[in-house]
Design a protein around this motif. Structure first.
Motif, PDB file in Angstrom:
ATOM      1  N   PRO A  10      26.828  -7.189 126.386  1.00 45.07           N
ATOM      2  CA  PRO A  10      28.006  -7.499 125.560  1.00 45.07           C
ATOM      3  C   PRO A  10      29.160  -6.516 125.760  1.00 45.07           C
ATOM      4  N   VAL A  11      28.823  -5.227 125.884  1.00 47.49           N
ATOM      5  CA  VAL A  11      29.868  -4.227 126.129  1.00 47.49           C
ATOM      6  C   VAL A  11      30.521  -4.468 127.485  1.00 47.49           C
ATOM      7  N   ALA A  12      29.711  -4.742 128.499  1.00 51.77           N
ATOM      8  CA  ALA A  12      30.246  -4.983 129.837  1.00 51.77           C
ATOM      9  C   ALA A  12      31.150  -6.219 129.862  1.00 51.77           C
ATOM     10  N   VAL A  13      30.752  -7.255 129.132  1.00 49.60           N
ATOM     11  CA  VAL A  13      31.556  -8.492 129.105  1.00 49.60           C
ATOM     12  C   VAL A  13      32.896  -8.242 128.419  1.00 49.60           C
ATOM     13  N   ILE A  14      32.858  -7.584 127.256  1.00 48.55           N
ATOM     14  CA  ILE A  14      34.082  -7.360 126.485  1.00 48.55           C
ATOM     15  C   ILE A  14      35.011  -6.367 127.178  1.00 48.55           C
ATOM     16  N   ALA A  15      34.445  -5.272 127.694  1.00 49.93           N
ATOM     17  CA  ALA A  15      35.271  -4.172 128.196  1.00 49.93           C
ATOM     18  C   ALA A  15      35.676  -4.329 129.650  1.00 49.93           C
ATOM     19  N   PHE A  16      34.863  -5.015 130.453  1.00 48.78           N
ATOM     20  CA  PHE A  16      35.133  -5.081 131.889  1.00 48.78           C
ATOM     21  C   PHE A  16      35.339  -6.500 132.402  1.00 48.78           C
ATOM     22  N   PHE A  17      34.407  -7.395 132.060  1.00 49.14           N
ATOM     23  CA  PHE A  17      34.470  -8.737 132.649  1.00 49.14           C
ATOM     24  C   PHE A  17      35.673  -9.532 132.166  1.00 49.14           C
ATOM     25  N   VAL A  18      35.861  -9.590 130.846  1.00 50.65           N
ATOM     26  CA  VAL A  18      36.980 -10.374 130.301  1.00 50.65           C
ATOM     27  C   VAL A  18      38.336  -9.827 130.766  1.00 50.65           C
ATOM     28  N   PRO A  19      38.594  -8.511 130.658  1.00 49.83           N
ATOM     29  CA  PRO A  19      39.884  -8.009 131.157  1.00 49.83           C
ATOM     30  C   PRO A  19      40.104  -8.276 132.637  1.00 49.83           C
ATOM     31  N   ALA A  20      39.056  -8.064 133.463  1.00 48.27           N
ATOM     32  CA  ALA A  20      39.214  -8.283 134.902  1.00 48.27           C
ATOM     33  C   ALA A  20      39.459  -9.754 135.220  1.00 48.27           C
ATOM     34  N   ALA A  63      23.504   8.564 128.389  1.00 46.76           N
ATOM     35  CA  ALA A  63      23.134   9.942 128.045  1.00 46.76           C
ATOM     36  C   ALA A  63      22.189  10.010 126.859  1.00 46.76           C
ATOM     37  N   ASN A  64      22.331   9.104 125.893  1.00 45.36           N
ATOM     38  CA  ASN A  64      21.515   9.124 124.671  1.00 45.36           C
ATOM     39  C   ASN A  64      20.908   7.747 124.421  1.00 45.36           C
ATOM     40  N   PRO A  65      19.848   7.396 125.152  1.00 39.95           N
ATOM     41  CA  PRO A  65      19.233   6.066 124.954  1.00 39.95           C
ATOM     42  C   PRO A  65      18.764   5.835 123.522  1.00 39.95           C
ATOM     43  N   ALA A  66      18.416   6.917 122.821  1.00 43.20           N
ATOM     44  CA  ALA A  66      17.939   6.758 121.448  1.00 43.20           C
ATOM     45  C   ALA A  66      19.048   6.310 120.504  1.00 43.20           C
ATOM     46  N   GLU A  67      20.311   6.591 120.863  1.00 44.56           N
ATOM     47  CA  GLU A  67      21.446   6.225 120.016  1.00 44.56           C
ATOM     48  C   GLU A  67      22.257   5.083 120.616  1.00 44.56           C
ATOM     49  N   ILE A  68      21.597   4.251 121.404  1.00 46.04           N
ATOM     50  CA  ILE A  68      22.318   3.236 122.160  1.00 46.04           C
ATOM     51  C   ILE A  68      22.981   2.202 121.246  1.00 46.04           C
ATOM     52  N   GLN A  69      22.388   1.922 120.102  1.00 42.57           N
ATOM     53  CA  GLN A  69      22.966   0.918 119.208  1.00 42.57           C
ATOM     54  C   GLN A  69      24.259   1.405 118.567  1.00 42.57           C
ATOM     55  N   GLY A  70      24.411   2.699 118.397  1.00 41.34           N
ATOM     56  CA  GLY A  70      25.643   3.234 117.827  1.00 41.34           C
ATOM     57  C   GLY A  70      26.606   3.763 118.861  1.00 41.34           C
ATOM     58  N   ALA A  71      26.376   3.423 120.139  1.00 40.15           N
ATOM     59  CA  ALA A  71      27.205   3.963 121.219  1.00 40.15           C
ATOM     60  C   ALA A  71      28.660   3.515 121.096  1.00 40.15           C
ATOM     61  N   GLY A  72      28.867   2.263 120.687  1.00 39.22           N
ATOM     62  CA  GLY A  72      30.232   1.759 120.561  1.00 39.22           C
ATOM     63  C   GLY A  72      31.033   2.520 119.522  1.00 39.22           C
ATOM     64  N   GLY A  73      30.398   2.867 118.416  1.00 37.15           N
ATOM     65  CA  GLY A  73      31.083   3.634 117.385  1.00 37.15           C
ATOM     66  C   GLY A  73      31.413   5.040 117.825  1.00 37.15           C
ATOM     67  N   VAL A  74      30.490   5.683 118.552  1.00 33.70           N
ATOM     68  CA  VAL A  74      30.751   7.025 119.077  1.00 33.70           C
ATOM     69  C   VAL A  74      31.918   6.986 120.055  1.00 33.70           C
ATOM     70  N   ALA A  75      31.924   5.984 120.931  1.00 34.69           N
ATOM     71  CA  ALA A  75      33.020   5.848 121.900  1.00 34.69           C
ATOM     72  C   ALA A  75      34.346   5.581 121.202  1.00 34.69           C
ATOM     73  N   ARG A  76      34.314   4.794 120.139  1.00 35.01           N
ATOM     74  CA  ARG A  76      35.547   4.504 119.391  1.00 35.01           C
ATOM     75  C   ARG A  76      36.106   5.776 118.759  1.00 35.01           C
ATOM     76  N   ASP A  77      35.219   6.626 118.240  1.00 38.53           N
ATOM     77  CA  ASP A  77      35.678   7.860 117.604  1.00 38.53           C
ATOM     78  C   ASP A  77      36.286   8.833 118.601  1.00 38.53           C
ATOM     79  N   ARG A  78      35.852   8.762 119.864  1.00 40.32           N
ATOM     80  CA  ARG A  78      36.359   9.691 120.882  1.00 40.32           C
ATOM     81  C   ARG A  78      37.381   9.038 121.805  1.00 40.32           C
ATOM     82  N   LEU A  79      37.808   7.817 121.462  1.00 37.43           N
ATOM     83  CA  LEU A  79      38.731   7.090 122.333  1.00 37.43           C
ATOM     84  C   LEU A  79      40.100   7.758 122.400  1.00 37.43           C
ATOM     85  N   ILE A  80      40.643   8.180 121.257  1.00 36.24           N
ATOM     86  CA  ILE A  80      41.978   8.785 121.245  1.00 36.24           C
ATOM     87  C   ILE A  80      42.007  10.086 122.042  1.00 36.24           C
TER      88      ILE A  80
END
Length: 260
Positions: A10-20, A63-80
């Motif tokens: 889902p991340v790959a589709v939203i972030a890479f496939f659809v824009p490309a 890097a953190n397979p154990a936190e994979i479900q919250g990866a999108g939120g972590v990335a959002r917080d560090r996006l800026i």
């Protein structure tokens, strides 16, 4: 990461496939006028931000397979912070390239015509210095890209900002040529794969859908979707590689400290 494809796709589709897919289907900026000419760069900018979020998310997942479900939120917080750092690095690259159009303008050449890929004859007196300068800039950019490969993992995983740049340079010391080799090989495989997909499937879709006139055609859209699928795979692999490299270098540095 292969064990978590249901979360990665889902991340790959939203972030890479659809824009490309969308960007590949849109007409070139030189082919449009008016409001659309202003809208297209804004759309590209939006997609670049989305793709950066996707890359950061993949870094966290790798890097953190154990936190994979919250990866999108972590990335959002560090996006800026990531946006600020990468925009600054991009601005630095633009400054390095700026002498070329300035030199052409001062020597009476139409830079706008060159940007439109029109046939402009350059004399040897101006062509050779520009070619040498381009080569030097390319070499410096390749070195910088190799040494800054860990910037995104450092921004996300260690919550750094501009200090991620010198830290990445320190961590990759002594490994520059290996990283450059991987980068060149990766770029070669990615470019050849996308060109092959465009050539093969583009020809097939052209035969099936026909060559309709206009900036957006059915064959062009189908070809863009196919190429985007190939591009998406490489877009996921590279940030995952950067994250794994960060883990490996961090682990190696930790072992060296323990040994001393």
């Amino acid at each position: 990461m292969s064990d978590n494809l249901t979360l990665i796709v889902p991340v790959a589709v939203i972030a890479f496939f659809v824009p490309a897919s969308i960007e590949g289907s849109l007409p070139n900026g030189a082919q449009v006028q008016g409001a659309l000419a202003i809208l297209l760069p804004l759309v590209s900018l939006f997609f670049a931000v989305v793709s950066l979020w996707g890359a950061l998310t993949v870094v966290v997942m790798a890097a953190n397979p154990a936190e994979i479900q919250g990866a999108g939120g972590v990335a959002r917080d560090r996006l800026i912070p990531a946006l600020i750092v990468w925009v600054a690095l991009f601005a630095l690259l633009i400054l390095l390239l700026l002498p070329v159009p300035l030199a052409l303008t001062l020597n009476g050449y139409d830079v706008a015509a060159l940007a439109r890929m029109e046939d402009v004859h350059l004399t040897a007196a101006i062509a050779w210095p520009i070619a040498i300068y381009w080569f030097l800039v390319a070499a410096v950019s390749l070195w910088a890209a190799a040494r800054c490969i860990l910037v995104s993992p450092l921004i996300v995983l260690e919550k750094r900002m501009f200090d991620a740049i010198p830290q990445s340079i320190r961590m990759t010391r002594g490994r520059t040529w290996q990283i450059i080799g991987v980068m060149l090989l990766f770029a070669l495989v990615a470019i050849v794969s996308m060109l092959a997909a465009r050539a093969v499937f583009g020809s097939i879709f052209q035969l099936i859908a026909g060559g309709d006139p206009g900036p957006i055609t059915l064959a062009g859209v189908l070809t863009s979707v196919t190429v985007a699928a190939v591009q998406t795979a490489f877009s996921v692999i590279w940030p995952a590689f950067a994250a794994k490299l960060y883990l490996a270098l961090t682990s190696a540095a930790s072992r060296e400290q323990q040994a001393t």
